[in-house]
Design an enzyme around this catalytic site. Structure first.
Site, PDB file in Angstrom:
ATOM      1  N   GLY A  48      -0.916  -9.421  10.883  1.00  3.76           N
ATOM      2  CA  GLY A  48      -0.556 -10.790  10.514  1.00  3.76           C
ATOM      3  C   GLY A  48      -1.541 -11.311   9.490  1.00  3.76           C
ATOM      4  O   GLY A  48      -2.604 -10.719   9.291  1.00  3.76           O
TER       5      GLY A  48
ATOM      6  N   CYS B 161      -3.907  -3.829  13.269  1.00  5.83           N
ATOM      7  CA  CYS B 161      -4.534  -4.738  12.302  1.00  5.83           C
ATOM      8  C   CYS B 161      -4.898  -6.080  12.967  1.00  5.83           C
ATOM      9  O   CYS B 161      -5.744  -6.108  13.840  1.00  5.83           O
ATOM     10  CB  CYS B 161      -3.635  -4.911  11.076  1.00  5.83           C
ATOM     11  N   TYR B 162      -4.217  -7.192  12.612  1.00  8.69           N
ATOM     12  CA  TYR B 162      -4.549  -8.463  13.274  1.00  8.69           C
ATOM     13  C   TYR B 162      -4.435  -8.306  14.790  1.00  8.69           C
ATOM     14  O   TYR B 162      -5.254  -8.836  15.542  1.00  8.69           O
ATOM     15  CB  TYR B 162      -3.608  -9.572  12.797  1.00  8.69           C
TER      16      TYR B 162
ATOM     17  N   HIS C 120      -2.501   0.692   9.474  1.00  8.30           N
ATOM     18  CA  HIS C 120      -1.079   0.509   9.773  1.00  8.30           C
ATOM     19  C   HIS C 120      -0.392   1.863   9.974  1.00  8.30           C
ATOM     20  O   HIS C 120       0.024   2.494   8.996  1.00  8.30           O
ATOM     21  CB  HIS C 120      -0.395  -0.255   8.632  1.00  8.30           C
TER      22      HIS C 120
ATOM     23  N   GLU D 290       2.509   2.390  10.926  1.00  6.18           N
ATOM     24  CA  GLU D 290       3.959   2.301  10.704  1.00  6.18           C
ATOM     25  C   GLU D 290       4.367   2.554   9.254  1.00  6.18           C
ATOM     26  O   GLU D 290       5.529   2.833   8.986  1.00  6.18           O
ATOM     27  CB  GLU D 290       4.482   0.926  11.159  1.00  6.18           C
TER      28      GLU D 290
ATOM     29  N   ASP E 147      29.177  -3.267   7.940  1.00  5.67           N
ATOM     30  CA  ASP E 147      28.841  -3.967   9.187  1.00  5.67           C
ATOM     31  C   ASP E 147      30.086  -4.529   9.882  1.00  5.67           C
ATOM     32  O   ASP E 147      30.270  -4.330  11.084  1.00  5.67           O
ATOM     33  CB  ASP E 147      27.835  -5.097   8.925  1.00  5.67           C
TER      34      ASP E 147
ATOM     35  N   LYS F 297      20.387  -1.040   9.649  1.00  3.50           N
ATOM     36  CA  LYS F 297      21.534  -0.580   8.858  1.00  3.50           C
ATOM     37  C   LYS F 297      21.893   0.891   9.116  1.00  3.50           C
ATOM     38  O   LYS F 297      23.050   1.231   9.331  1.00  3.50           O
ATOM     39  CB  LYS F 297      21.229  -0.777   7.371  1.00  3.50           C
TER      40      LYS F 297
END
Ligand code: XMP
Length: 513
Positions: free
Chosen positions: A55, A82-83, A169, A171, A227, A369
Protein backbone atom coordinates in the site's frame (compact mmCIF):
# COMPACT_ATOMS: atom_id res chain seq x y z
CA UNK A 1 -15.91 -24.15 -3.61
CA UNK A 2 -15.62 -21.54 -0.86
CA UNK A 3 -14.49 -24.18 1.64
CA UNK A 4 -10.85 -23.69 0.86
CA UNK A 5 -10.19 -20.00 0.48
CA UNK A 6 -7.42 -17.47 0.91
CA UNK A 7 -8.44 -13.89 1.71
CA UNK A 8 -6.36 -10.98 0.46
CA UNK A 9 -6.75 -7.93 2.69
CA UNK A 10 -6.24 -4.89 0.53
CA UNK A 11 -4.24 -2.01 1.95
CA UNK A 12 -4.37 0.00 -1.26
CA UNK A 13 -1.52 -1.64 -3.18
CA UNK A 14 -1.39 -1.57 -6.96
CA UNK A 15 -1.03 -5.31 -7.26
CA UNK A 16 -3.95 -6.55 -5.17
CA UNK A 17 -5.69 -8.21 -8.11
CA UNK A 18 -2.47 -9.82 -9.14
CA UNK A 19 -2.05 -11.47 -5.74
CA UNK A 20 -5.50 -13.01 -6.06
CA UNK A 21 -4.66 -14.16 -9.60
CA UNK A 22 -1.50 -15.86 -8.38
CA UNK A 23 -3.30 -17.66 -5.58
CA UNK A 24 -5.93 -18.87 -8.03
CA UNK A 25 -3.16 -20.08 -10.32
CA UNK A 26 -2.39 -22.47 -7.46
CA UNK A 27 -6.00 -23.69 -7.86
CA UNK A 28 -6.96 -22.14 -4.57
CA UNK A 29 -9.99 -19.87 -4.46
CA UNK A 30 -9.16 -16.34 -3.36
CA UNK A 31 -11.09 -13.16 -2.68
CA UNK A 32 -9.87 -9.58 -2.21
CA UNK A 33 -11.47 -7.60 0.62
CA UNK A 34 -10.76 -4.18 2.08
CA UNK A 35 -8.44 -4.08 5.08
CA UNK A 36 -11.37 -2.74 7.11
CA UNK A 37 -13.27 -6.01 6.80
CA UNK A 38 -14.34 -6.74 10.38
CA UNK A 39 -12.80 -9.57 12.34
CA UNK A 40 -16.16 -11.32 12.66
CA UNK A 41 -16.72 -11.35 8.87
CA UNK A 42 -13.23 -12.63 8.39
CA UNK A 43 -13.79 -15.43 10.89
CA UNK A 44 -17.11 -16.30 9.25
CA UNK A 45 -15.36 -16.74 5.93
CA UNK A 46 -13.04 -19.27 7.52
CA UNK A 47 -10.05 -18.67 5.24
CA UNK A 48 -7.15 -21.11 5.23
CA UNK A 49 -4.77 -18.18 4.81
CA UNK A 50 -4.66 -14.40 4.76
CA UNK A 51 -2.45 -12.13 2.67
CA UNK A 52 -1.88 -8.46 3.47
CA UNK A 53 -1.16 -6.44 0.34
CA UNK A 54 1.25 -3.56 -0.08
CA UNK A 55 0.00 0.00 0.00
CA UNK A 56 1.09 3.60 -0.46
CA UNK A 57 1.10 4.50 3.26
CA UNK A 58 3.70 4.54 5.99
CA UNK A 59 2.73 2.72 9.18
CA UNK A 60 3.44 5.97 11.02
CA UNK A 61 1.19 8.09 8.78
CA UNK A 62 -1.95 9.72 10.19
CA UNK A 63 -4.85 7.33 9.81
CA UNK A 64 -2.69 4.77 8.06
CA UNK A 65 -4.67 1.56 7.47
CA UNK A 66 -4.43 -1.16 10.09
CA UNK A 67 -5.96 -4.55 10.64
CA UNK A 68 -7.60 -5.67 13.89
CA UNK A 69 -5.01 -6.92 16.44
CA UNK A 70 -6.96 -10.16 16.87
CA UNK A 71 -6.18 -11.22 13.34
CA UNK A 72 -2.71 -12.28 14.44
CA UNK A 73 -4.17 -14.59 17.08
CA UNK A 74 -6.65 -16.48 14.89
CA UNK A 75 -4.20 -19.27 14.16
CA UNK A 76 -4.66 -18.63 10.42
CA UNK A 77 -1.38 -18.24 8.50
CA UNK A 78 -0.73 -14.68 7.32
CA UNK A 79 1.64 -13.45 4.64
CA UNK A 80 2.38 -9.72 4.75
CA UNK A 81 3.67 -8.14 1.55
CA UNK A 82 5.53 -4.78 1.50
CA UNK A 83 3.28 -2.41 3.53
CA UNK A 84 1.60 -5.54 4.87
CA UNK A 85 4.95 -6.79 6.14
CA UNK A 86 5.76 -3.46 7.77
CA UNK A 87 2.34 -3.35 9.40
CA UNK A 88 2.87 -6.82 10.82
CA UNK A 89 6.27 -5.80 12.19
CA UNK A 90 4.94 -2.53 13.60
CA UNK A 91 1.86 -3.99 15.29
CA UNK A 92 3.79 -6.87 16.82
CA UNK A 93 6.54 -4.76 18.37
CA UNK A 94 9.23 -4.62 15.66
CA UNK A 95 10.76 -1.46 14.29
CA UNK A 96 9.89 0.16 10.96
CA UNK A 97 11.63 3.26 9.64
CA UNK A 98 12.43 5.18 6.50
CA UNK A 99 15.13 3.25 4.68
CA UNK A 100 18.38 5.17 4.13
CA UNK A 101 18.27 3.89 0.54
CA UNK A 102 14.91 3.28 -1.14
CA UNK A 103 14.86 0.18 -3.29
CA UNK A 104 12.88 0.13 -6.52
CA UNK A 105 12.86 -2.52 -9.18
CA UNK A 106 14.76 -5.75 -9.60
CA UNK A 107 16.90 -6.52 -6.57
CA UNK A 108 18.93 -9.58 -5.68
CA UNK A 109 17.71 -11.02 -2.37
CA UNK A 110 19.50 -13.65 -0.30
CA UNK A 111 16.97 -16.04 1.20
CA UNK A 112 17.23 -18.63 3.94
CA UNK A 113 16.54 -22.00 2.35
CA UNK A 114 15.30 -23.52 5.60
CA UNK A 115 12.14 -21.39 5.43
CA UNK A 116 9.12 -23.24 4.01
CA UNK A 117 8.21 -20.02 2.20
CA UNK A 118 11.45 -20.28 0.23
CA UNK A 119 11.46 -24.00 -0.27
CA UNK A 120 13.02 -24.81 -3.68
CA UNK A 121 13.91 -21.14 -4.21
CA UNK A 122 17.49 -20.24 -5.21
CA UNK A 123 19.62 -18.85 -2.39
CA UNK A 124 20.15 -15.64 -4.37
CA UNK A 125 17.00 -14.75 -6.21
CA UNK A 126 15.81 -11.69 -8.09
CA UNK A 127 12.83 -9.98 -6.48
CA UNK A 128 10.84 -6.83 -7.23
CA UNK A 129 11.24 -4.17 -4.55
CA UNK A 130 9.29 -0.94 -4.25
CA UNK A 131 9.61 0.69 -0.85
CA UNK A 132 10.76 3.75 1.03
CA UNK A 133 10.20 2.39 4.56
CA UNK A 134 11.64 -0.90 5.74
CA UNK A 135 11.66 -3.17 8.76
CA UNK A 136 14.75 -2.35 10.75
CA UNK A 137 14.14 -4.87 13.48
CA UNK A 138 11.85 -7.89 13.41
CA UNK A 139 9.44 -8.33 16.36
CA UNK A 140 10.32 -10.74 19.17
CA UNK A 141 9.79 -14.37 18.15
CA UNK A 142 10.47 -13.64 14.47
CA UNK A 143 13.44 -14.95 12.53
CA UNK A 144 14.89 -12.93 9.64
CA UNK A 145 14.82 -15.16 6.55
CA UNK A 146 15.99 -12.87 3.76
CA UNK A 147 18.00 -9.69 3.28
CA UNK A 148 19.61 -7.47 0.66
CA UNK A 149 22.62 -5.20 1.15
CA UNK A 150 20.22 -2.27 1.67
CA UNK A 151 17.40 -4.07 3.49
CA UNK A 152 18.19 -5.98 6.67
CA UNK A 153 14.76 -7.66 6.91
CA UNK A 154 13.65 -8.51 3.38
CA UNK A 155 11.66 -11.40 4.87
CA UNK A 156 10.85 -12.58 8.37
CA UNK A 157 8.73 -15.29 9.92
CA UNK A 158 7.38 -16.77 13.09
CA UNK A 159 6.28 -20.22 11.90
CA UNK A 160 4.91 -21.19 15.31
CA UNK A 161 2.27 -18.47 14.93
CA UNK A 162 1.99 -18.89 11.14
CA UNK A 163 3.19 -15.35 10.46
CA UNK A 164 5.30 -14.58 7.38
CA UNK A 165 6.33 -11.30 5.80
CA UNK A 166 8.23 -10.21 2.71
CA UNK A 167 9.35 -6.70 1.84
CA UNK A 168 9.36 -7.45 -1.89
CA UNK A 169 6.46 -8.31 -4.20
CA UNK A 170 6.26 -12.04 -4.96
CA UNK A 171 3.13 -11.49 -7.07
CA UNK A 172 4.77 -9.53 -9.91
CA UNK A 173 6.43 -11.43 -12.70
CA UNK A 174 9.73 -9.60 -12.18
CA UNK A 175 10.11 -11.60 -8.97
CA UNK A 176 11.54 -14.61 -10.69
CA UNK A 177 10.50 -17.22 -8.18
CA UNK A 178 7.51 -15.33 -6.76
CA UNK A 179 4.99 -17.87 -7.98
CA UNK A 180 6.87 -20.61 -6.14
CA UNK A 181 6.83 -18.53 -2.95
CA UNK A 182 3.08 -17.95 -3.22
CA UNK A 183 2.54 -21.61 -3.90
CA UNK A 184 4.73 -22.45 -0.89
CA UNK A 185 2.53 -20.20 1.22
CA UNK A 186 -0.85 -21.50 0.09
CA UNK A 187 0.13 -25.15 -0.25
CA UNK A 188 3.03 -25.63 2.16
CA UNK A 189 2.00 -23.26 4.93
CA UNK A 190 -1.80 -22.91 4.65
CA UNK A 191 -2.07 -26.58 3.57
CA UNK A 192 -4.59 -25.84 0.85
CA UNK A 193 -5.29 -28.86 -1.34
CA UNK A 194 -5.68 -26.79 -4.50
CA UNK A 195 -8.93 -28.23 -5.78
CA UNK A 196 -10.44 -25.00 -7.13
CA UNK A 197 -11.35 -25.82 -10.73
CA UNK A 198 -13.58 -24.29 -13.36
CA UNK A 199 -15.85 -27.33 -13.48
CA UNK A 200 -16.48 -27.02 -9.76
CA UNK A 201 -17.12 -23.30 -10.22
CA UNK A 202 -19.67 -23.95 -12.95
CA UNK A 203 -21.39 -26.69 -10.98
CA UNK A 204 -21.64 -24.53 -7.85
CA UNK A 205 -22.73 -21.43 -9.71
CA UNK A 206 -25.49 -23.36 -11.49
CA UNK A 207 -26.73 -24.75 -8.19
CA UNK A 208 -26.69 -21.33 -6.51
CA UNK A 209 -28.55 -19.69 -9.39
CA UNK A 210 -31.23 -22.40 -9.30
CA UNK A 211 -31.71 -21.88 -5.56
CA UNK A 212 -31.96 -18.12 -5.96
CA UNK A 213 -34.24 -18.04 -9.00
CA UNK A 214 -36.66 -20.79 -8.00
CA UNK A 215 -39.55 -20.50 -10.44
CA UNK A 216 -38.80 -16.84 -11.24
CA UNK A 217 -38.19 -15.31 -14.66
CA UNK A 218 -34.82 -14.02 -15.70
CA UNK A 219 -33.76 -11.49 -18.33
CA UNK A 220 -30.30 -11.16 -19.81
CA UNK A 221 -29.07 -8.29 -21.97
CA UNK A 222 -26.85 -10.23 -24.32
CA UNK A 223 -24.32 -8.23 -26.28
CA UNK A 224 -22.50 -11.19 -27.81
CA UNK A 225 -19.35 -10.20 -25.91
CA UNK A 226 -17.51 -12.81 -23.85
CA UNK A 227 -18.84 -11.88 -20.40
CA UNK A 228 -22.53 -11.59 -21.21
CA UNK A 229 -22.38 -14.70 -23.40
CA UNK A 230 -20.83 -16.81 -20.63
CA UNK A 231 -23.28 -15.41 -18.07
CA UNK A 232 -26.20 -16.23 -20.40
CA UNK A 233 -25.04 -19.80 -20.98
CA UNK A 234 -24.57 -20.38 -17.30
CA UNK A 235 -28.08 -19.14 -16.62
CA UNK A 236 -29.45 -21.23 -19.46
CA UNK A 237 -27.90 -24.30 -17.94
CA UNK A 238 -29.38 -23.41 -14.57
CA UNK A 239 -32.91 -22.34 -15.44
CA UNK A 240 -33.49 -23.13 -19.13
CA UNK A 241 -36.67 -21.57 -20.47
CA UNK A 242 -37.13 -19.30 -17.46
CA UNK A 243 -34.40 -17.22 -19.07
CA UNK A 244 -34.94 -14.78 -21.93
CA UNK A 245 -31.93 -13.27 -23.66
CA UNK A 246 -32.47 -9.98 -25.40
CA UNK A 247 -29.89 -9.29 -28.08
CA UNK A 248 -30.09 -5.80 -29.49
CA UNK A 249 -28.44 -5.66 -32.90
CA UNK A 250 -27.63 -1.97 -33.16
CA UNK A 251 -26.15 -2.34 -36.61
CA UNK A 252 -22.70 -1.47 -35.28
CA UNK A 253 -21.42 -5.01 -34.88
CA UNK A 254 -18.58 -6.62 -36.77
CA UNK A 255 -19.37 -8.38 -40.04
CA UNK A 256 -21.79 -11.31 -39.55
CA UNK A 257 -21.55 -10.95 -35.77
CA UNK A 258 -25.30 -10.67 -35.23
CA UNK A 259 -25.86 -13.92 -37.11
CA UNK A 260 -23.06 -15.63 -35.21
CA UNK A 261 -24.64 -14.70 -31.90
CA UNK A 262 -28.03 -15.88 -33.13
CA UNK A 263 -26.54 -19.15 -34.39
CA UNK A 264 -25.38 -19.96 -30.87
CA UNK A 265 -28.27 -18.58 -28.81
CA UNK A 266 -31.22 -18.54 -31.20
CA UNK A 267 -33.85 -21.21 -31.95
CA UNK A 268 -31.41 -23.29 -33.96
CA UNK A 269 -28.65 -22.70 -31.43
CA UNK A 270 -27.09 -24.99 -28.90
CA UNK A 271 -28.96 -23.81 -25.80
CA UNK A 272 -32.54 -24.21 -24.68
CA UNK A 273 -33.55 -20.66 -23.94
CA UNK A 274 -35.83 -17.90 -25.12
CA UNK A 275 -33.88 -15.64 -27.43
CA UNK A 276 -35.08 -12.32 -28.76
CA UNK A 277 -33.07 -10.62 -31.46
CA UNK A 278 -34.06 -7.04 -32.00
CA UNK A 279 -32.97 -5.73 -35.37
CA UNK A 280 -32.73 -2.10 -34.46
CA UNK A 281 -30.18 -1.06 -37.09
CA UNK A 282 -32.35 1.51 -38.84
CA UNK A 283 -33.40 3.02 -35.56
CA UNK A 284 -29.79 3.55 -34.50
CA UNK A 285 -28.70 4.90 -37.88
CA UNK A 286 -31.48 7.44 -37.92
CA UNK A 287 -30.66 8.59 -34.37
CA UNK A 288 -27.00 8.88 -35.38
CA UNK A 289 -27.67 10.89 -38.53
CA UNK A 290 -25.70 14.12 -38.44
CA UNK A 291 -23.94 13.28 -35.15
CA UNK A 292 -20.18 13.69 -35.51
CA UNK A 293 -18.77 14.34 -32.07
CA UNK A 294 -17.48 11.06 -30.51
CA UNK A 295 -18.87 11.57 -27.02
CA UNK A 296 -22.23 12.56 -28.44
CA UNK A 297 -22.25 9.41 -30.55
CA UNK A 298 -21.53 7.26 -27.50
CA UNK A 299 -24.38 8.94 -25.65
CA UNK A 300 -26.85 8.45 -28.47
CA UNK A 301 -25.93 4.78 -28.85
CA UNK A 302 -26.10 4.15 -25.08
CA UNK A 303 -29.47 5.85 -24.70
CA UNK A 304 -31.01 4.19 -27.70
CA UNK A 305 -29.83 0.81 -26.47
CA UNK A 306 -31.60 1.39 -23.20
CA UNK A 307 -34.83 2.46 -24.90
CA UNK A 308 -34.87 -0.66 -27.09
CA UNK A 309 -34.04 -2.90 -24.18
CA UNK A 310 -36.76 -1.37 -22.02
CA UNK A 311 -39.36 -1.85 -24.72
CA UNK A 312 -38.44 -5.50 -25.07
CA UNK A 313 -38.38 -6.03 -21.32
CA UNK A 314 -41.89 -4.58 -21.04
CA UNK A 315 -43.12 -6.91 -23.77
CA UNK A 316 -41.79 -9.89 -21.85
CA UNK A 317 -43.20 -8.51 -18.60
CA UNK A 318 -43.02 -9.64 -14.95
CA UNK A 319 -39.31 -10.38 -14.91
CA UNK A 320 -37.87 -11.06 -11.48
CA UNK A 321 -34.14 -11.10 -12.13
CA UNK A 322 -31.73 -9.30 -14.40
CA UNK A 323 -28.45 -10.98 -15.35
CA UNK A 324 -25.27 -8.95 -15.70
CA UNK A 325 -21.89 -10.11 -16.90
CA UNK A 326 -19.95 -8.19 -14.24
CA UNK A 327 -16.52 -9.71 -13.66
CA UNK A 328 -14.09 -9.48 -10.75
CA UNK A 329 -11.92 -6.58 -11.94
CA UNK A 330 -15.13 -4.50 -12.27
CA UNK A 331 -16.07 -5.44 -8.71
CA UNK A 332 -12.67 -4.58 -7.30
CA UNK A 333 -12.39 -1.34 -9.24
CA UNK A 334 -15.83 -0.20 -8.23
CA UNK A 335 -15.10 -0.40 -4.54
CA UNK A 336 -14.52 -3.91 -3.36
CA UNK A 337 -17.33 -6.32 -3.00
CA UNK A 338 -20.15 -3.80 -3.10
CA UNK A 339 -22.87 -5.26 -5.21
CA UNK A 340 -23.57 -3.48 -8.46
CA UNK A 341 -26.73 -1.47 -8.83
CA UNK A 342 -29.01 -1.38 -11.83
CA UNK A 343 -27.70 1.98 -13.00
CA UNK A 344 -24.05 0.94 -12.82
CA UNK A 345 -21.80 1.45 -15.80
CA UNK A 346 -22.41 -0.95 -18.61
CA UNK A 347 -20.80 -1.57 -21.95
CA UNK A 348 -23.36 0.49 -23.71
CA UNK A 349 -24.00 3.17 -21.17
CA UNK A 350 -26.04 1.77 -18.29
CA UNK A 351 -28.92 -0.61 -17.97
CA UNK A 352 -32.49 0.57 -17.61
CA UNK A 353 -33.67 1.81 -14.27
CA UNK A 354 -37.38 1.98 -14.96
CA UNK A 355 -37.93 -1.73 -15.43
CA UNK A 356 -38.66 -3.46 -12.15
CA UNK A 357 -36.38 -6.28 -11.09
CA UNK A 358 -36.31 -7.96 -7.75
CA UNK A 359 -32.63 -8.62 -7.95
CA UNK A 360 -29.56 -8.64 -10.15
CA UNK A 361 -27.69 -11.87 -10.76
CA UNK A 362 -23.99 -11.58 -11.47
CA UNK A 363 -22.71 -15.14 -11.72
CA UNK A 364 -19.21 -14.15 -12.87
CA UNK A 365 -18.52 -11.44 -10.34
CA UNK A 366 -15.75 -13.47 -8.72
CA UNK A 367 -13.91 -14.42 -11.92
CA UNK A 368 -11.06 -12.85 -13.82
CA UNK A 369 -11.32 -12.54 -17.60
CA UNK A 370 -9.30 -15.64 -18.43
CA UNK A 371 -11.32 -17.59 -15.87
CA UNK A 372 -14.51 -16.38 -17.54
CA UNK A 373 -13.16 -17.74 -20.82
CA UNK A 374 -12.36 -21.07 -19.17
CA UNK A 375 -15.86 -21.20 -17.68
CA UNK A 376 -17.23 -20.51 -21.18
CA UNK A 377 -15.31 -23.44 -22.62
CA UNK A 378 -16.48 -25.60 -19.72
CA UNK A 379 -20.06 -24.63 -20.57
CA UNK A 380 -19.60 -25.63 -24.18
CA UNK A 381 -19.49 -22.19 -25.80
CA UNK A 382 -17.71 -22.26 -29.16
CA UNK A 383 -14.07 -21.15 -28.94
CA UNK A 384 -14.54 -18.39 -31.50
CA UNK A 385 -17.00 -16.70 -29.15
CA UNK A 386 -15.03 -17.32 -25.99
CA UNK A 387 -11.67 -16.15 -27.30
CA UNK A 388 -12.77 -13.11 -29.23
CA UNK A 389 -11.03 -9.77 -28.92
CA UNK A 390 -12.48 -7.07 -26.72
CA UNK A 391 -15.07 -5.09 -28.64
CA UNK A 392 -16.48 -1.81 -27.33
CA UNK A 393 -20.16 -1.61 -26.42
CA UNK A 394 -20.79 1.30 -28.83
CA UNK A 395 -19.26 -0.97 -31.49
CA UNK A 396 -18.32 0.40 -34.87
CA UNK A 397 -19.85 3.68 -33.80
CA UNK A 398 -16.47 4.43 -32.25
CA UNK A 399 -14.54 3.10 -35.25
CA UNK A 400 -16.03 5.49 -37.76
CA UNK A 401 -14.69 9.01 -37.52
CA UNK A 402 -17.45 11.54 -38.09
CA UNK A 403 -21.04 10.74 -38.96
CA UNK A 404 -22.15 7.10 -38.93
CA UNK A 405 -24.14 5.89 -41.92
CA UNK A 406 -25.21 2.44 -43.05
CA UNK A 407 -22.83 2.70 -46.00
CA UNK A 408 -19.87 3.58 -43.80
CA UNK A 409 -20.72 0.68 -41.49
CA UNK A 410 -20.61 -1.63 -44.49
CA UNK A 411 -17.17 -0.27 -45.48
CA UNK A 412 -15.66 -0.68 -42.06
CA UNK A 413 -17.21 -4.13 -41.57
CA UNK A 414 -15.85 -5.40 -44.88
CA UNK A 415 -12.41 -3.87 -44.39
CA UNK A 416 -12.21 -5.23 -40.85
CA UNK A 417 -13.18 -8.72 -42.00
CA UNK A 418 -10.40 -8.68 -44.62
CA UNK A 419 -7.83 -7.45 -42.09
CA UNK A 420 -8.77 -10.06 -39.50
CA UNK A 421 -8.83 -12.85 -42.05
CA UNK A 422 -5.41 -12.04 -43.54
CA UNK A 423 -3.71 -11.47 -40.19
CA UNK A 424 -5.04 -14.79 -38.89
CA UNK A 425 -4.09 -16.59 -42.10
CA UNK A 426 -0.52 -15.29 -41.84
CA UNK A 427 -0.36 -16.29 -38.15
CA UNK A 428 0.44 -12.64 -37.36
CA UNK A 429 -2.22 -12.42 -34.64
CA UNK A 430 -0.06 -14.02 -31.95
CA UNK A 431 0.75 -11.47 -29.29
CA UNK A 432 -1.73 -8.89 -30.57
CA UNK A 433 -4.01 -7.43 -27.91
CA UNK A 434 -6.48 -6.02 -30.41
CA UNK A 435 -6.55 -5.39 -34.14
CA UNK A 436 -9.22 -3.93 -36.35
CA UNK A 437 -10.03 -1.58 -39.19
CA UNK A 438 -11.51 1.87 -38.68
CA UNK A 439 -12.91 4.32 -41.19
CA UNK A 440 -11.36 7.78 -41.26
CA UNK A 441 -13.33 10.82 -42.31
CA UNK A 442 -10.81 11.59 -45.02
CA UNK A 443 -11.60 11.31 -48.70
CA UNK A 444 -8.90 11.66 -51.27
CA UNK A 445 -8.27 11.25 -54.95
CA UNK A 446 -7.16 7.94 -56.36
CA UNK A 447 -7.02 6.20 -59.68
CA UNK A 448 -8.55 2.82 -60.36
CA UNK A 449 -8.74 1.25 -63.77
CA UNK A 450 -8.77 4.27 -65.98
CA UNK A 451 -10.92 6.35 -63.74
CA UNK A 452 -10.56 8.89 -60.98
CA UNK A 453 -11.87 7.98 -57.53
CA UNK A 454 -12.63 10.24 -54.59
CA UNK A 455 -13.10 7.82 -51.74
CA UNK A 456 -12.51 7.14 -48.06
CA UNK A 457 -9.32 6.00 -46.33
CA UNK A 458 -9.41 3.00 -44.00
CA UNK A 459 -7.04 3.00 -41.02
CA UNK A 460 -5.68 -0.30 -39.77
CA UNK A 461 -4.93 -0.48 -36.07
CA UNK A 462 -3.11 -3.32 -34.29
CA UNK A 463 -1.72 -3.05 -30.79
CA UNK A 464 0.24 -5.12 -28.32
CA UNK A 465 -1.04 -4.73 -24.81
CA UNK A 466 -1.88 -6.87 -21.85
CA UNK A 467 -3.89 -4.45 -19.74
CA UNK A 468 -5.33 -2.15 -22.45
CA UNK A 469 -4.27 0.86 -20.35
CA UNK A 470 -1.12 1.36 -22.39
CA UNK A 471 -0.32 -0.14 -25.77
CA UNK A 472 2.31 -0.21 -28.48
CA UNK A 473 1.55 -0.24 -32.18
CA UNK A 474 2.22 -3.78 -33.39
CA UNK A 475 4.76 -4.49 -36.11
CA UNK A 476 2.65 -6.42 -38.58
CA UNK A 477 4.83 -7.82 -41.39
CA UNK A 478 4.84 -5.58 -44.44
CA UNK A 479 3.76 -8.37 -46.79
CA UNK A 480 0.64 -8.92 -44.70
CA UNK A 481 -0.20 -5.21 -44.64
CA UNK A 482 0.38 -4.97 -48.39
CA UNK A 483 -1.95 -7.87 -49.04
CA UNK A 484 -4.63 -6.46 -46.76
CA UNK A 485 -4.38 -3.01 -48.36
CA UNK A 486 -4.65 -4.53 -51.85
CA UNK A 487 -7.69 -6.60 -50.96
CA UNK A 488 -9.50 -3.77 -49.16
CA UNK A 489 -9.10 -1.33 -52.03
CA UNK A 490 -10.21 -3.94 -54.52
CA UNK A 491 -13.04 -5.45 -52.53
CA UNK A 492 -14.51 -2.65 -50.46
CA UNK A 493 -16.48 -0.22 -52.54
CA UNK A 494 -15.97 3.39 -51.45
CA UNK A 495 -12.43 2.91 -50.11
CA UNK A 496 -9.38 3.84 -52.18
CA UNK A 497 -6.62 4.18 -49.57
CA UNK A 498 -5.37 2.19 -46.57
CA UNK A 499 -3.29 3.69 -43.75
CA UNK A 500 -1.54 1.96 -40.85
CA UNK A 501 -1.71 3.63 -37.44
CA UNK A 502 1.72 3.64 -35.73
CA UNK A 503 0.60 5.56 -32.65
CA UNK A 504 1.00 4.07 -29.19
CA UNK A 505 -1.25 4.63 -26.18
CA UNK A 506 -0.51 7.13 -24.84
CA UNK A 507 -0.63 9.47 -26.70
CA UNK A 508 -3.35 7.77 -28.78
CA UNK A 509 -6.14 5.57 -27.53
CA UNK A 510 -6.69 2.06 -28.83
CA UNK A 511 -10.04 2.84 -30.41
CA UNK A 512 -10.13 5.23 -33.33
CA UNK A 513 -12.88 7.75 -32.79
P1 XMP B 1 -9.21 2.96 -25.48
O1 XMP B 1 -9.76 3.33 -26.82
O2 XMP B 1 -9.81 3.77 -24.37
O3 XMP B 1 -9.70 1.47 -25.25
O4 XMP B 1 -7.73 2.96 -25.45
C1 XMP B 1 -9.24 0.62 -24.23
C2 XMP B 1 -10.02 -0.68 -24.31
O5 XMP B 1 -11.38 -0.45 -23.96
C3 XMP B 1 -12.25 -0.79 -25.03
N1 XMP B 1 -13.30 0.21 -25.08
C4 XMP B 1 -14.56 -0.01 -24.63
N2 XMP B 1 -15.14 -1.10 -24.12
N3 XMP B 1 -17.18 0.07 -23.90
C5 XMP B 1 -16.45 -1.07 -23.77
O6 XMP B 1 -16.99 -2.07 -23.33
C6 XMP B 1 -16.67 1.22 -24.41
O7 XMP B 1 -17.35 2.22 -24.51
C7 XMP B 1 -15.29 1.17 -24.80
N4 XMP B 1 -14.43 2.09 -25.33
C8 XMP B 1 -13.23 1.47 -25.48
C9 XMP B 1 -11.37 -0.80 -26.26
O8 XMP B 1 -11.88 -1.64 -27.28
C10 XMP B 1 -10.06 -1.28 -25.70
O9 XMP B 1 -10.06 -2.68 -25.57
Amino acid sequence: MEKEMVVVLDFGGQYNQLIARRVRECNVYCEVHPYSLGIERLKDMGPKGIIFTGGPNSVYGDGSPRCPEEVFGLGIPILGICYGSQLMAHMLGGKVKTAPVSEYGRTEVEVGRESVLFSNVQEKTVCWMSHTDYIEKAPAGFKVTAHTPACPVAAMEDPARGLYAVQFHPEVMHTKEGMRMISNFVRGICHCKGDWRMDSFVENAVRQVREKVGKGRVLCALSGGVDSSVAAVLLAKAVGKQLTCVFVDHGLLRKNEGDQVEAVFGDKGIYDLNFVRVNAQERFYSRLAGVEEPEEKRKVIGEEFIRVFEEEARKIGAVDFLVQGTIYPDVIESGLGKSAVIKSHHNVGGLPDCVDFKEIIEPLRMLFKDEVRRAGIELGLPEHLVNRQPFPGPGLGVRIVGEVTADKVRMVQDADAVFREEVAKAGADKGLGQFFAALTNMRSVGVMGDGRTYDYAVALRAVCTSDFMTAEAAQIPWEVLGKVAGRIVNEVKGVNRVLYDCTGKPPGTIEFE
